[in-house]
Design an enzyme around this catalytic site. Structure first.
Site, PDB file in Angstrom:
ATOM      1  N   LYS A 117       0.827  -1.202   0.000  1.00 22.69           N
ATOM      2  CA  LYS A 117       0.000   0.000   0.000  1.00 22.69           C
ATOM      3  C   LYS A 117       0.865   1.258   0.000  1.00 22.69           C
ATOM      4  CE  LYS A 117      -4.070  -2.059   0.351  1.00 22.69           C
ATOM      5  NZ  LYS A 117      -5.209  -1.841  -0.544  1.00 22.69           N
ATOM      6  N   LYS A 118       2.059   1.170   0.555  1.00 28.41           N
ATOM      7  CA  LYS A 118       2.946   2.328   0.581  1.00 28.41           C
ATOM      8  C   LYS A 118       3.625   2.572  -0.766  1.00 28.41           C
ATOM      9  CE  LYS A 118       4.084   2.577   5.503  1.00 28.41           C
ATOM     10  NZ  LYS A 118       3.006   1.720   5.983  1.00 28.41           N
ATOM     11  N   LEU A 119       3.385   1.737  -1.741  1.00 28.45           N
ATOM     12  CA  LEU A 119       3.852   2.023  -3.090  1.00 28.45           C
ATOM     13  C   LEU A 119       3.024   3.120  -3.741  1.00 28.45           C
ATOM     14  CD1 LEU A 119       4.600  -1.600  -4.369  1.00 28.45           C
ATOM     15  CD2 LEU A 119       6.253   0.160  -3.700  1.00 28.45           C
ATOM     16  N   ASP A 120       2.026   3.624  -3.018  1.00 31.29           N
ATOM     17  CA  ASP A 120       1.228   4.757  -3.465  1.00 31.29           C
ATOM     18  C   ASP A 120       2.152   5.940  -3.796  1.00 31.29           C
ATOM     19  OD1 ASP A 120      -1.757   6.006  -3.276  1.00 31.29           O
ATOM     20  OD2 ASP A 120      -0.288   7.448  -2.555  1.00 31.29           O
ATOM     21  N   ASP A 163       8.493  -2.395   5.742  1.00 26.18           N
ATOM     22  CA  ASP A 163       7.228  -3.116   5.628  1.00 26.18           C
ATOM     23  C   ASP A 163       7.297  -4.213   4.569  1.00 26.18           C
ATOM     24  OD1 ASP A 163       5.797  -1.938   7.646  1.00 26.18           O
ATOM     25  OD2 ASP A 163       4.959  -0.361   6.396  1.00 26.18           O
TER      26      ASP A 163
END
Length: 606
Positions: A117-120, A163
């Protein structure tokens, strides 16, 4: 939990981050006393309260519920438990491998999906936690990196890398020591950076699940002999009927119960991998238009800042218009970000306002939100989702007409599975992308909120307007158009001024004004202001600092007034209260001394 006036819900957190499990059940699980009954006694009330209060639902509380559900199924009372004292078949017995697989997979998913999700783009670009690098915990990094690089490389880059890799580092024996060090450092920092309850400590405790199951025995065996008498046994575990040990012939085939356990483990893991990406079913996502996001593990990706929230009500019979304090009659602030909570909040207000002689109330919300350093934008527009409203008409960010929304309890804006166009799409303009159009003004105003001179960016859609009030504390306030064309209306002076891109205008303090977007595309404008009250306070504090310095070096010849003697460490005169200015000066001095002590301790440790 309790019930406020006419159905308004208020939550009282007692035993945890969200909801409360039975404390006796939690104690029974910890001690292994009547384990299965204790696990159910904790699980049932926890999920009941959690599902009852949607305002407390988040990824952390959802994880606690999942772990409680798993513990109710697992054999976690096989070692060092009270049940083992009375049931020999449970005492120091093997635990089926699927028990460990279920728990390890759950923690692995939390880490890995959070990394995905942090690849946003907002997180990768360093916008999600832009101000976090100023925290004192990152002082060692700021000794060698700038604040911007610390934010981008350490906060965002380091969080993303950890993460994505933490689950793999903990899983393999060769990399587990490194993984344990990194996740311990990570969660210890999080416990100081955020108010997230027990989450950091829960994740720290879960790290031991990835180690060899025999590590508690090896640890206890190294304790002094006098302690081993009260600690759990270090003897090898006995065989358990719940485990499959292989063998020849019929003994090689697992029993039906073991096959069902393996199938359940596989299905549960697949379900947990699917849920974070099931938003095409629930029609929501944890960004501009929130949906059922609490099972998505997209933690800290989007940070919101609300600067303009207005609630207007209109009497349906008399036409009288009034205003409500945002958040009145509720203890949560999440209604400003969630369409379903906003609708339920409006229903609550419609039930309460008749008690204050407001008949057939119509509720109007005007909410401006900034996500990840973008300009402040109105959260709603006059799109679809038309429906029957009954006794309540709810209007959210209307364009020129009225947007009537259905009021059934428990549904999203529209139907549970339907999409809704009532929320305006996010405009991608950030506070940092239009400074180039400000010319020489940009370097002088800073880049963050909360300074004495600061920019406030706004980005309304075409056909909408912003009504704003300039406080008397904010002198020298002006508005500057960065994009589009606006019509500035000075309400008290009854004057209109047309401003185009690059134009600016001084605004009178202590008065209302309206900014109308008249261009076809959304307009972007910003306010620049000086907090004159804060400037005067800073000037007085500087004078007190200079006075104290002169007193200390002996250059001050005038006698010091009694009310100012506390600045040199003396108590105030008997019977007199401490002057507010002197109190503010002393508080600032204490903060500066504490910051200096932290810097010195960090330098000494390095």
């Amino acid at each position: 939990m309790g019930t406020g006036p006419r159905g308004c819900v208020r939550g009282v957190g007692i035993w945890g981050d969200a909801g409360c499990g039975c404390p006796a059940g939690a104690l029974g699980v910890m001690l292994g006393c009547c384990y299965r009954l204790s696990a159910v006694a904790f699980l049932a009330p926890y999920w009941y309260v959690l599902l009852l209060d949607k305002a407390s639902w988040n990824n952390h509380s959802y994880l606690y519920g999942l772990l409680a559900f798993q513990l109710a199924l697992l054999g976690a009372d096989r070692y060092g438990s009270i049940d083992g004292l009375f049931r020999p078949q449970k005492r120091n017995a093997h635990v089926p491998l699927w028990n460990y697989t279920l728990l390890r997979a759950q923690i692995f998913i939390v880490y890995f999906i959070a990394g995905l999700k942090k690849l946003d783009a907002d997180w990768v670009g360093g916008y999600s936690m832009g101000s976090l690098a100023r925290h004192w915990l990152f002082s060692p990094f700021r000794l060698v990196l700038s604040e911007e690089l610390t934010s981008r490389l350490v906060v965002h880059g380091g969080g993303l890398a950890l993460d994505l890799s933490a689950g793999f580092l903990l899983f393999f024996d060769a990399t587990r020591p490194l993984g344990l060090v990194l996740v311990t450092y990570f969660h210890c920092m999080n416990s100081q950076l955020f108010s997230i309850g027990m989450f950091s400590y829960t994740m720290l405790a879960s790290s031991g699940l990835f180690c060899d199951p025999s590590w508690p025995r090896r640890l206890f065996s190294r304790c002094p002999r006098w302690m081993q008498g009260v600690l759990p046994t270090t003897a090898p575990p006995q065989h358990s009927p719940d485990c499959h040990y292989g063998g020849r012939g019929a003994a090689r085939r697992p029993a039906l119960r073991q096959q069902l356990a393996a199938a359940f483990t596989l299905l549960y893991v697949l379900e947990q991998l699917f849920l974070p990406y099931s938003h095409f079913i629930t029609q929501g996502y944890n960004s501009w238009t929130n949906g059922l996001y609490g099972y998505s593990w997209d933690m800290m990706v989007h940070s919101r800042f609300h600067q303009h929230v207005k609630i207007t009500y209109r009497d349906g019979l008399t036409g009288e218009v009034g205003y409500l304090k945002p958040g009145v009659f509720t203890q949560t602030r999440r209604w400003k970000d969630h369409a379903d909570m906003l609708k339920q909040y409006s229903m609550c207000l419609s039930q309460i306002l008749p008690q204050y002689n407001v008949s057939q109330p119509q509720i109007y919300f005007d909410i401006w939100v900034s996500i990840n350093d973008r300009f402040q934008q109105r959260w709603g527009h006059g799109g679809g989702c038309w429906g029957s409203s009954g006794a309540l008409t709810l209007l959210v960010g209307t364009r020129m007409g009225t947007l009537v929304l259905p009021v059934e309890v428990g549904t999203r804006m529209g139907t549970l599975w339907g999409s809704c166009g009532a929320l305006a799409p996010s405009i991608g303009t950030r506070m940092g992308t239009l400074w180039g159009s400000c010319g020489a003004l940009a370097p002088s105003i800073g880049t963050c909120m909360g300074t004495l001179r600061g920019p406030v960016g706004r980005c309304p859609n075409a056909g909408l307007h912003l009504e704003n009030f300039v406080s008397e504390d904010l002198g020298n306030t002006s508005v500057r158009v960065l994009q589009g064309q606006v019509l500035l209306e000075l309400v008290e002076q009854q004057q209109n001024h047309s401003l185009q891109q690059g134009d600016s205008m001084q605004l009178p303090a202590g008065q209302y004004h309206k900014v109308h977007t008249v261009s076809a595309r959304p307009s972007c404008f910003m306010y620049t202001y000086v907090n004159t009250t804060a400037v005067a306070l800073e000037r007085n504090l500087s004078r007190l600092q200079e006075l104290r310095d002169r007193l200390r070096n002996g250059t001050e010849t005038e006698p010091l007034p009694p009310e100012l003697r506390p600045i040199i460490g003396e108590p105030p005169p008997p019977g007199t209260e401490l002057d507010p200015l002197v109190a503010a000066f002393l508080r600032r001095q204490r903060r500066m001394e504490e910051a200096g002590q932290r810097r010195n301790s960090l330098k000494a440790s390095l």
